[in-house]
Design an enzyme around this catalytic site. Sequence first.
Site, short mmCIF file in Angstrom:
data_model
loop_
_atom_site.label_atom_id
_atom_site.label_comp_id
_atom_site.label_asym_id
_atom_site.label_seq_id
_atom_site.Cartn_x
_atom_site.Cartn_y
_atom_site.Cartn_z
N ASN A 1 0.85 -1.19 0.00
CA ASN A 1 0.00 0.00 0.00
C ASN A 1 0.88 1.24 0.00
O ASN A 1 2.11 1.13 -0.02
CB ASN A 1 -0.95 -0.03 1.20
N ASP B 1 -3.83 -6.21 4.34
CA ASP B 1 -4.90 -7.05 4.90
C ASP B 1 -4.94 -8.43 4.27
O ASP B 1 -5.49 -9.37 4.85
CB ASP B 1 -6.26 -6.37 4.68
N LYS C 1 1.11 -19.22 -6.85
CA LYS C 1 0.28 -18.13 -6.33
C LYS C 1 -0.63 -17.57 -7.42
O LYS C 1 -1.73 -17.11 -7.15
CB LYS C 1 1.18 -17.02 -5.78
N PHE D 1 -4.19 2.91 14.72
CA PHE D 1 -4.59 3.94 13.77
C PHE D 1 -5.74 3.39 12.95
O PHE D 1 -5.86 2.17 12.82
CB PHE D 1 -3.42 4.29 12.84
N LYS E 1 -13.71 -0.34 16.17
CA LYS E 1 -12.38 -0.98 16.24
C LYS E 1 -11.79 -0.85 17.65
O LYS E 1 -11.18 -1.78 18.16
CB LYS E 1 -11.41 -0.30 15.26
N LYS F 1 -11.05 -4.37 19.35
CA LYS F 1 -9.64 -4.78 19.46
C LYS F 1 -9.05 -4.50 20.86
O LYS F 1 -7.85 -4.62 21.06
CB LYS F 1 -8.81 -4.09 18.38
N1 CTP Z 1 -3.71 -3.72 11.64
C1 CTP Z 1 -3.06 -4.82 12.14
N2 CTP Z 1 -3.01 -5.99 11.43
C2 CTP Z 1 -3.63 -6.09 10.24
C3 CTP Z 1 -4.32 -4.98 9.71
C4 CTP Z 1 -4.35 -3.79 10.45
O1 CTP Z 1 -2.51 -4.74 13.23
N3 CTP Z 1 -3.54 -7.23 9.57
C5 CTP Z 1 -3.77 -2.51 12.46
C6 CTP Z 1 -3.19 -1.26 11.78
O2 CTP Z 1 -1.80 -1.10 12.06
C7 CTP Z 1 -3.99 -0.15 12.41
C8 CTP Z 1 -5.30 -0.79 12.76
O3 CTP Z 1 -5.10 -2.21 12.69
O4 CTP Z 1 -3.40 0.32 13.60
C9 CTP Z 1 -6.44 -0.43 11.87
O5 CTP Z 1 -6.13 -0.74 10.55
P1 CTP Z 1 -7.23 -0.59 9.42
O6 CTP Z 1 -6.70 -1.11 8.13
O7 CTP Z 1 -7.82 0.79 9.47
O8 CTP Z 1 -8.40 -1.53 9.99
P2 CTP Z 1 -8.69 -3.04 9.90
O9 CTP Z 1 -8.80 -3.54 11.28
O10 CTP Z 1 -7.75 -3.73 8.96
O11 CTP Z 1 -10.14 -2.99 9.31
P3 CTP Z 1 -10.67 -2.58 7.88
O12 CTP Z 1 -9.57 -2.92 6.89
O13 CTP Z 1 -11.88 -3.42 7.76
O14 CTP Z 1 -10.96 -1.11 7.98
#
Ligand code: CTP
Length: 396
Positions: free
Chosen positions: A209, A278, A288, A323, A337, A341
């Site tokens: 990203n 994600d 893959k 964040f 969240k 979490k």
């Molecule tokens: N985060 C994490 N591990 C992941 C994805 C995200 O620890 N695999 C953490 C990020 O570092 C951030 C927080 O989760 O501090 C929120 O990330 P975000 O992408 O906004 O949220 P998600 O929980 O991934 O939810 P969504 O993608 O559905 O918004």
Amino acid sequence: MLTGKNIVLGVTGSIAAYKTAGLASLLIKQGADVHVIMTKNAANFINPITFETLTAHKCLVDTFDRDFEFHVAHVNLAAAADLMMIAPASADVIGKLANGIADDMLTTTAMACKAPMLIAPAMNTNMYENPILQDNLKKLYSYGYEIIEPATGMLACRDVGKGKMPEPETLLKYILRSIACEKDLSGKRVLVTAGPTQEAIDPVRCITNHSTGKMGYAIAENASLRGAHVTLITGPCDIEPPMFCDIVPVTTAEDMYNAVMAHQAESDIIIMTAAVADYRPETVSGEKIKKSDGNMSIALTRTKDILASLGEIRRPDQFICGFSMETEHMLENSRTKLAKKHLDMIAANNLKVPGAGFATDTNVITLITRETEIQLPLMSKHEDAERILDEIIKHI
Ligand code: CTP
């Protein structure tokens, strides 16, 4: 960051003296009041007028200079100093200071100074490695002087080795660490994650990203200036990692998960800014990518949610900040969240607001805790870092 601070720069006879003009300029830009004292030998390498122009103060070279604004100049300068740095520090001046010899303006001021004293030795490698010089440095260290290790590279004598004075930007970091901030995180261990993660699709392509790491690096730097012991777990970033932090480089979400798990137990504050990918490509019998009729498809699996895993095993006395990057319903989604979490704070940024998000130097953040919601204005990521830590400190 140095507004109102009085800094005395001592310059001795070494070719690196020319670099100290750059340091004086950086200090002035940070708001410091800078006084420069040179040894007579230093004046052979750089003209005092250079420093006088930069600092708007008379540059002192001789103890018995009559044309000077202070009464008993060395004592007054020493008493007014918030910090004194000698850069470059020659073997001669290091030897004098270690043995209590005060025979010129610089050494008398140093001896009268009770402020933090930073010494940046710069000389030929053989001189630097000389056991007499090393003993003198140990002695100064034992008296509370901070010794800044010289850099390695090509020296003025064309030898390659240790002995170069670090660049002005590096010396500035030492000064900032010493006096820029109140040490309100002293004794705290802070774990910060930053940057993107990368999931390889094949040897050429990856899922990643646009995160640059700027926000996490700014938080790590600010926490270390405030006296914390900082571990920074970082995905691949193009920017220089902050000094004085333990840096743990990672690539994939799995690497980041493992690194966070290895460090979480010892941490008092955990701040996860990282934009963790994600999804990662699923491996089906080693393949893959599936290709058929000129089309390509990849099966994806979700990566482990590191923050959620942390929330499950957390100690109640830890402070955990995540964040969130939202494109809509920022507050509701972030609150969800926060609860789901088991976090103490979410720094929410709405990617649709101008000046917020990944590749900018600024951000627009809302800090959400269980009880409060603080909307920060558009500000630099460095200012955000300071405000986020200010807020965390109120809760620990
Ligand atoms: N985060 C994490 N591990 C992941 C994805 C995200 O620890 N695999 C953490 C990020 O570092 C951030 C927080 O989760 O501090 C929120 O990330 P975000 O992408 O906004 O949220 P998600 O929980 O991934 O939810 P969504 O993608 O559905 O918004």
